[in-house]
Design an enzyme around this catalytic site. Structure first.
Site, PDB file in Angstrom:
ATOM      1  N   HIS A  75      21.256  17.262  -2.212  1.00 51.25           N
ATOM      2  CA  HIS A  75      21.096  17.625  -0.783  1.00 51.25           C
ATOM      3  C   HIS A  75      19.869  16.964  -0.179  1.00 51.25           C
ATOM      4  O   HIS A  75      19.267  17.493   0.760  1.00 51.25           O
ATOM      5  CB  HIS A  75      20.982  19.144  -0.595  1.00 51.25           C
ATOM      6  N   SER A 107       7.642  -6.440  13.181  1.00 52.66           N
ATOM      7  CA  SER A 107       7.730  -6.181  14.622  1.00 52.66           C
ATOM      8  C   SER A 107       6.566  -6.875  15.312  1.00 52.66           C
ATOM      9  O   SER A 107       5.465  -6.938  14.773  1.00 52.66           O
ATOM     10  CB  SER A 107       7.675  -4.675  14.859  1.00 52.66           C
ATOM     11  N   LYS A 157       4.837  -1.977  10.758  1.00 47.40           N
ATOM     12  CA  LYS A 157       6.227  -1.914  10.332  1.00 47.40           C
ATOM     13  C   LYS A 157       6.642  -3.058   9.408  1.00 47.40           C
ATOM     14  O   LYS A 157       6.216  -4.188   9.562  1.00 47.40           O
ATOM     15  CB  LYS A 157       7.156  -1.913  11.562  1.00 47.40           C
ATOM     16  N   GLU A 206      19.986  -2.514   5.964  1.00 46.09           N
ATOM     17  CA  GLU A 206      20.643  -1.930   7.142  1.00 46.09           C
ATOM     18  C   GLU A 206      21.901  -2.715   7.501  1.00 46.09           C
ATOM     19  O   GLU A 206      22.932  -2.148   7.859  1.00 46.09           O
ATOM     20  CB  GLU A 206      19.673  -1.908   8.322  1.00 46.09           C
TER      21      GLU A 206
END
Ligand code: ARG
Length: 355
Positions: free
Chosen positions: A156, A277, A283, A290
């Protein structure tokens, strides 16, 4: 380009219809398989005395010439041709005259396309298997280095019990081993030759289907000619194996995305396999993972396309089946891209053991 079937027609096909009908933009990539299949067919026609040995020899030489010219760039695919099969035959006839037309004896584009796609998938599957094997090796090496790297195991997405990173990674190795196996299994089942099915009912010419099957490395000829031209199980099976392989990569990708977030910080991706970025220098974005997660939806879509395309089709060939190619090629292309980027990304990531 003059059409093989133009004989009974008194008008040219409407230009938009022609473009709509044409598949050369996407089946052009099967030129090598188409020519290989035709060489086997011409060899058999000559050996069985259906065409003369001299014609067979000329056809084979002509086909080899077309292949060489396509590979060297001397000859380009004609984008107005209906498909790759017609393009190659028209080019052969342009070079040899009437002899070129004899290649189509005891054959139809229906068994020809069924053959080409099998030959093409067989080759691509071999490549995907070897890319999967590379990923498996990378995973095993990494797991070996992290036999004692303790990390939380989750259920979970809540911390559940302590495990090691090696243990966790080898779970993915098991999934990928099954994927590898599924590819092998699909390959085995699809390795039967549809040549000789012709349009649907076979042919009255005394062909030798065993010979063409053997020349092309198939286990045997397909048993039923209607099935031979209308079966696209191999596309579906392969798409299924690829969709599942992608699903595994996608779950793994999701974990990597979590692991390199500031909240987890279990790993850091190598600079060569991440993006940044312009305005937020803190970042480091896991774009590869992705994209893999995103492309998984696309490959699942390819599988759905194939199943939906087939489900209402009566036997035997229907033009709907031309839609098989873009779907299965898209799945193949994307899986290869994903494996080629995921493996080195994994091999170069830094594990932040202390975290
Ligand atoms: N381009 C067609 C395909 O990909 C080849 C078969 C055409 N056969 C026919 N009877 N129109 O499916």
């Amino acid at each position: 380009m003059a059409k093989l079937w133009a004989g009974r027609f008194s008008k040219e096909v409407d230009e938009t219809v022609n473009a709509f009908n044409s598949s050369i933009a996407f089946d052009g990539r099967m030129y090598k398989q188409d020519i290989t299949g035709s060489i086997a067919h011409a060899t058999m026609l000559g050996d069985c005395g259906i065409i003369s040995r001299e014609d067979s020899r000329q056809i084979i030489k002509g086909l080899q010439g077309i292949l060489a010219d396509l590979e060297s760039g001397e000859l380009e695919l004609d984008p107005t041709a209906e498909d790759i099969h017609m393009f190659v035959e028209a080019e052969l006839t342009k070079r040899l005259g009437d002899v070129g037309k004899r290649l189509h004896t005891a054959r139809s584009r229906n068994d020809q396309v069924a053959l080409d796609i099998r030959l093409y998938l067989r080759e691509e599957m071999g490549e995907i298997r070897s890319l999967t094997a590379k990923l498996l090796h990378t995973l095993c090496d990494l797991a070996q280095q992290h036999l004692d790297t303790i990390m939380p195991g989750y259920t979970h997405l809540q911390r559940a019990q302590p495990i090691t990173l090696g243990h966790h990674l080898m779970a993915y190795a098991q999934m990928l081993l099954r994927d590898y196996d599924r590819l092998l299994d699909t390959e085995k089942r699809m390795n039967y030759c549809p040549l000789g099915s012709c349009a649907l009912a076979g042919t009255t010419y005394p062909i030798d289907r065993q010979q063409t099957a053997k020349l092309l490395g198939f286990t045997a000829p397909m048993a039923n000619s209607l099935d031979g031209v209308s079966d696209r199980d191999s596309c579906v099976e392969l798409a299924n194996a690829l969709a599942l392989l992608m699903t595994h990569l996608s779950r793994f990708s999701e974990e990597i995305i979590l692991w390199c977030s500031w909240e987890f910080k279990f790993i850091e991706l190598d600079d060569a396999y991440a993006t940044g970025s312009s305005i937020m220098p803190q970042k480091k974005n896991p774009d590869i993972t992705e994209l893999i997660r995103g492309k998984t939806g696309r490959v699942v879509g390819d599988l759905t396309t194939l199943l939906a395309m087939l489900k209402g089709l009566p036997l035997a060939y229907n033009k709907d089946m031309q839609e098989d190619k873009e779907a299965i090629f898209d799945a193949i292309d994307n899986v290869k891209l994903c494996l080629k980027t995921f493996t080195p990304m994994l091999a170069t990531m830094r594990v932040l053991k202390d975290n």
